[in-house]
Design a protein around this motif. Structure first.
Motif, PDB file in Angstrom:
ATOM      1  N   SER A  11       0.843  -1.186   0.000  1.00 44.56           N
ATOM      2  CA  SER A  11       0.000   0.000   0.000  1.00 44.56           C
ATOM      3  C   SER A  11       0.879   1.237   0.000  1.00 44.56           C
ATOM      4  O   SER A  11       2.095   1.154  -0.151  1.00 44.56           O
ATOM      5  N   ASN A  12       0.266   2.391   0.171  1.00 48.27           N
ATOM      6  CA  ASN A  12       0.977   3.660   0.123  1.00 48.27           C
ATOM      7  C   ASN A  12       0.389   4.603   1.163  1.00 48.27           C
ATOM      8  O   ASN A  12      -0.826   4.589   1.406  1.00 48.27           O
ATOM      9  N   THR A  13       1.233   5.418   1.759  1.00 49.81           N
ATOM     10  CA  THR A  13       0.740   6.368   2.760  1.00 49.81           C
ATOM     11  C   THR A  13      -0.199   7.411   2.163  1.00 49.81           C
ATOM     12  O   THR A  13      -0.892   8.110   2.912  1.00 49.81           O
ATOM     13  N   ALA A  14      -0.254   7.490   0.847  1.00 50.03           N
ATOM     14  CA  ALA A  14      -1.257   8.362   0.222  1.00 50.03           C
ATOM     15  C   ALA A  14      -2.667   7.909   0.570  1.00 50.03           C
ATOM     16  O   ALA A  14      -3.621   8.701   0.471  1.00 50.03           O
ATOM     17  N   ASP A  15      -2.817   6.644   0.997  1.00 54.02           N
ATOM     18  CA  ASP A  15      -4.126   6.106   1.337  1.00 54.02           C
ATOM     19  C   ASP A  15      -4.482   6.272   2.817  1.00 54.02           C
ATOM     20  O   ASP A  15      -5.542   5.789   3.254  1.00 54.02           O
ATOM     21  N   LEU A  16      -3.634   6.929   3.598  1.00 53.76           N
ATOM     22  CA  LEU A  16      -3.980   7.182   4.991  1.00 53.76           C
ATOM     23  C   LEU A  16      -5.279   7.986   5.085  1.00 53.76           C
ATOM     24  O   LEU A  16      -5.481   8.942   4.335  1.00 53.76           O
ATOM     25  N   ILE A  17      -6.144   7.608   5.996  1.00 52.13           N
ATOM     26  CA  ILE A  17      -7.355   8.388   6.231  1.00 52.13           C
ATOM     27  C   ILE A  17      -6.988   9.721   6.891  1.00 52.13           C
ATOM     28  O   ILE A  17      -7.459  10.781   6.482  1.00 52.13           O
ATOM     29  N   PHE A  18      -6.132   9.666   7.917  1.00 53.76           N
ATOM     30  CA  PHE A  18      -5.640  10.863   8.596  1.00 53.76           C
ATOM     31  C   PHE A  18      -4.132  10.953   8.360  1.00 53.76           C
ATOM     32  O   PHE A  18      -3.389  10.049   8.742  1.00 53.76           O
ATOM     33  N   ASP A  19      -3.683  12.039   7.721  1.00 52.27           N
ATOM     34  CA  ASP A  19      -2.254  12.159   7.438  1.00 52.27           C
ATOM     35  C   ASP A  19      -1.497  12.523   8.712  1.00 52.27           C
ATOM     36  O   ASP A  19      -2.073  12.768   9.776  1.00 52.27           O
ATOM     37  N   VAL A  20      -0.176  12.553   8.608  1.00 60.12           N
ATOM     38  CA  VAL A  20       0.656  12.690   9.801  1.00 60.12           C
ATOM     39  C   VAL A  20       0.422  14.005  10.537  1.00 60.12           C
ATOM     40  O   VAL A  20       0.207  13.996  11.760  1.00 60.12           O
ATOM     41  N   PRO A  21       0.438  15.173   9.880  1.00 56.21           N
ATOM     42  CA  PRO A  21       0.192  16.406  10.636  1.00 56.21           C
ATOM     43  C   PRO A  21      -1.172  16.433  11.325  1.00 56.21           C
ATOM     44  O   PRO A  21      -1.298  16.930  12.457  1.00 56.21           O
ATOM     45  N   THR A  22      -2.186  15.874  10.659  1.00 55.70           N
ATOM     46  CA  THR A  22      -3.520  15.817  11.274  1.00 55.70           C
ATOM     47  C   THR A  22      -3.502  14.963  12.526  1.00 55.70           C
ATOM     48  O   THR A  22      -4.111  15.315  13.554  1.00 55.70           O
ATOM     49  N   ILE A  23      -2.788  13.839  12.463  1.00 59.12           N
ATOM     50  CA  ILE A  23      -2.685  12.959  13.630  1.00 59.12           C
ATOM     51  C   ILE A  23      -2.023  13.678  14.798  1.00 59.12           C
ATOM     52  O   ILE A  23      -2.509  13.651  15.933  1.00 59.12           O
ATOM     53  N   ILE A  24      -0.900  14.327  14.539  1.00 55.07           N
ATOM     54  CA  ILE A  24      -0.166  14.997  15.613  1.00 55.07           C
ATOM     55  C   ILE A  24      -0.998  16.138  16.202  1.00 55.07           C
ATOM     56  O   ILE A  24      -1.077  16.300  17.430  1.00 55.07           O
ATOM     57  N   HIS A  25      -1.621  16.913  15.351  1.00 52.30           N
ATOM     58  CA  HIS A  25      -2.467  17.998  15.845  1.00 52.30           C
ATOM     59  C   HIS A  25      -3.589  17.446  16.722  1.00 52.30           C
ATOM     60  O   HIS A  25      -3.875  17.983  17.808  1.00 52.30           O
ATOM     61  N   HIS A  26      -4.229  16.367  16.261  1.00 50.92           N
ATOM     62  CA  HIS A  26      -5.317  15.752  17.035  1.00 50.92           C
ATOM     63  C   HIS A  26      -4.809  15.253  18.387  1.00 50.92           C
ATOM     64  O   HIS A  26      -5.416  15.543  19.435  1.00 50.92           O
ATOM     65  N   LEU A  27      -3.701  14.509  18.387  1.00 52.61           N
ATOM     66  CA  LEU A  27      -3.180  13.965  19.635  1.00 52.61           C
ATOM     67  C   LEU A  27      -2.821  15.063  20.623  1.00 52.61           C
ATOM     68  O   LEU A  27      -3.020  14.911  21.837  1.00 52.61           O
ATOM     69  N   SER A  28      -2.303  16.176  20.114  1.00 54.64           N
ATOM     70  CA  SER A  28      -1.856  17.255  20.998  1.00 54.64           C
ATOM     71  C   SER A  28      -3.006  17.898  21.759  1.00 54.64           C
ATOM     72  O   SER A  28      -2.772  18.591  22.757  1.00 54.64           O
ATOM     73  N   GLN A  29      -4.224  17.681  21.321  1.00 52.40           N
ATOM     74  CA  GLN A  29      -5.378  18.219  22.040  1.00 52.40           C
ATOM     75  C   GLN A  29      -5.736  17.376  23.260  1.00 52.40           C
ATOM     76  O   GLN A  29      -6.521  17.812  24.118  1.00 52.40           O
ATOM     77  N   TYR A  30      -5.149  16.168  23.353  1.00 52.32           N
ATOM     78  CA  TYR A  30      -5.528  15.231  24.406  1.00 52.32           C
ATOM     79  C   TYR A  30      -4.364  14.787  25.275  1.00 52.32           C
ATOM     80  O   TYR A  30      -4.575  14.230  26.355  1.00 52.32           O
ATOM     81  N   MET A  31      -3.125  15.003  24.815  1.00 53.90           N
ATOM     82  CA  MET A  31      -1.963  14.566  25.574  1.00 53.90           C
ATOM     83  C   MET A  31      -0.769  15.430  25.203  1.00 53.90           C
ATOM     84  O   MET A  31      -0.767  16.086  24.154  1.00 53.90           O
ATOM     85  N   VAL A  32       0.236  15.418  26.057  1.00 51.92           N
ATOM     86  CA  VAL A  32       1.485  16.106  25.750  1.00 51.92           C
ATOM     87  C   VAL A  32       2.396  15.118  25.018  1.00 51.92           C
ATOM     88  O   VAL A  32       2.735  14.060  25.557  1.00 51.92           O
ATOM     89  N   LEU A  33       2.751  15.453  23.805  1.00 50.92           N
ATOM     90  CA  LEU A  33       3.716  14.672  23.057  1.00 50.92           C
ATOM     91  C   LEU A  33       5.105  15.223  23.367  1.00 50.92           C
ATOM     92  O   LEU A  33       5.312  16.436  23.366  1.00 50.92           O
ATOM     93  N   GLU A  34       6.049  14.330  23.618  1.00 54.24           N
ATOM     94  CA  GLU A  34       7.389  14.753  23.987  1.00 54.24           C
ATOM     95  C   GLU A  34       8.399  14.348  22.916  1.00 54.24           C
ATOM     96  O   GLU A  34       8.172  13.399  22.149  1.00 54.24           O
TER      97      GLU A  34
END
Length: 295
Positions: free
Chosen positions: A219-242
């Motif tokens: 497969s290819n990461t072009a098929d991700l439902i949520f791309d990497v920046p979206t994932i990080i932005h989403h996670l940062s609303q709920y936890m501190v990423l270090e």
């Protein structure tokens, strides 16, 4: 740059793979810049320091690097955060609709291991499964980010991962037990290296896996439902990423859970590859030191 850690467990040394003036890729000993590749190194501008040392030709070549064990390219992260069902076809083969928001779960950081280390199948496991995934290495702290642009700026690099999963522990029951199914010893091989973010287009990476030489995932990461920046932005609303944390972004279709392939058995060999991020190889064996009690 390709950043790695080579040596026996607990004795890994930091290494950089880079092309010299003659066009030959060499392994450089990075101990003059840092003792290890960890969150403190990344948060403190370590990648820029490594790039500067390479430019100044101040790093010695590491002789016989190819004879050393390859460890996880990031020393034990504070957190391994995972995104589930992030490819529509994998969600379908899992019997689920594509998620409307990211599905998030955690793996213990003590599951992280080298990309070619022997891989134990838990003594009571009957449905041990492979998952090739793009991993993201955080380069700075991220909390309540305001935009996906801020999220992208927090990435240190990218790494290949295998999110090994025991489905019989993970799925049965009304609520499932994802933590049980995802926390098994050595169930998160990382590496062989991570590549700095400025050298990777995370939106167009081919992912593949094989079991005993037979193709499984492609497969290819072009098929991700949520791309990497979206994932990080989403996670940062709920936890501190270090800095040094690793985020696994989900696996594409082609796992044993689909019912099209058998689960892993003693003696099986799994190989994983992501274009530009290297290749893993794990030989599986049945662990015998069963703990008392139930699943």
């Amino acid at each position: 740059m390709k950043i790695a850690r080579l040596g026996e467990p607990g004795q890994e040394i930091p290494v950089v793979y880079a092309v010299d003036a003659n066009g030959t890729e060499r392994s450089y000993d990075a101990r003059s810049v840092t003792k290890d590749i960890d969150g403190a190194f990344l948060a403190g501008g370590g990648l820029a320091a490594l790039a500067s040392a390479l430019h100044e030709n101040s790093l010695p070549v590491l002789e016989n690097a190819e004879t050393l064990r390859i460890g996880s390219p990031v020393a034990r992260p504070n957190a391994v955060i995972c995104i589930g069902m992030n490819y529509a076809a994998h969600a379908a083969e899992s019997g689920s609709a594509p998620p409307a928001i990211p599905v998030v779960f955690l793996k213990p950081s003590n599951t992280v291991t080298g990309p070619r280390d022997p891989a134990p199948i838990p003594p009571l496991a009957g449905k041990y499964d492979w998952e090739v995934e793009l991993g993201v290495v955080m380069g700075r702290e991220a909390s309540y980010l305001a935009s996906v642009q801020e999220a992208e700026a927090a990435i240190a690099g990218y790494v290949i991962a295998n999110d090994l999963s025991e489905r019989d522990y993970q799925i049965p029951g009304a609520a499932g037990q994802w933590t049980k199914g995802k926390s098994l010893p050595k169930s998160t091989p990382l590496g062989p290296w991570f590549v700095s973010a400025d050298e990777v287009d995370a939106n167009a990476l081919q992912l593949r896996s094989w079991v005993n030489g037979e193709p499984r995932q492609d497969s290819n990461t072009a098929d991700l439902i949520f791309d990497v920046p979206t994932i990080i932005h989403h996670l940062s609303q709920y936890m501190v990423l270090e800095a040094g944390d690793v985020i696994l972004t989900g696996t594409p279709e082609g796992v044993a859970l689909s019912g099209r392939f058998p689960y892993l058995q003693d003696g099986d060999v799994v190989e994983l590859e992501i274009a530009g991020l290297g290749r893993q190889r794990q030989e599986f064996f049945r662990a015998t030191a069963a703990l008392k009690g139930t699943k």
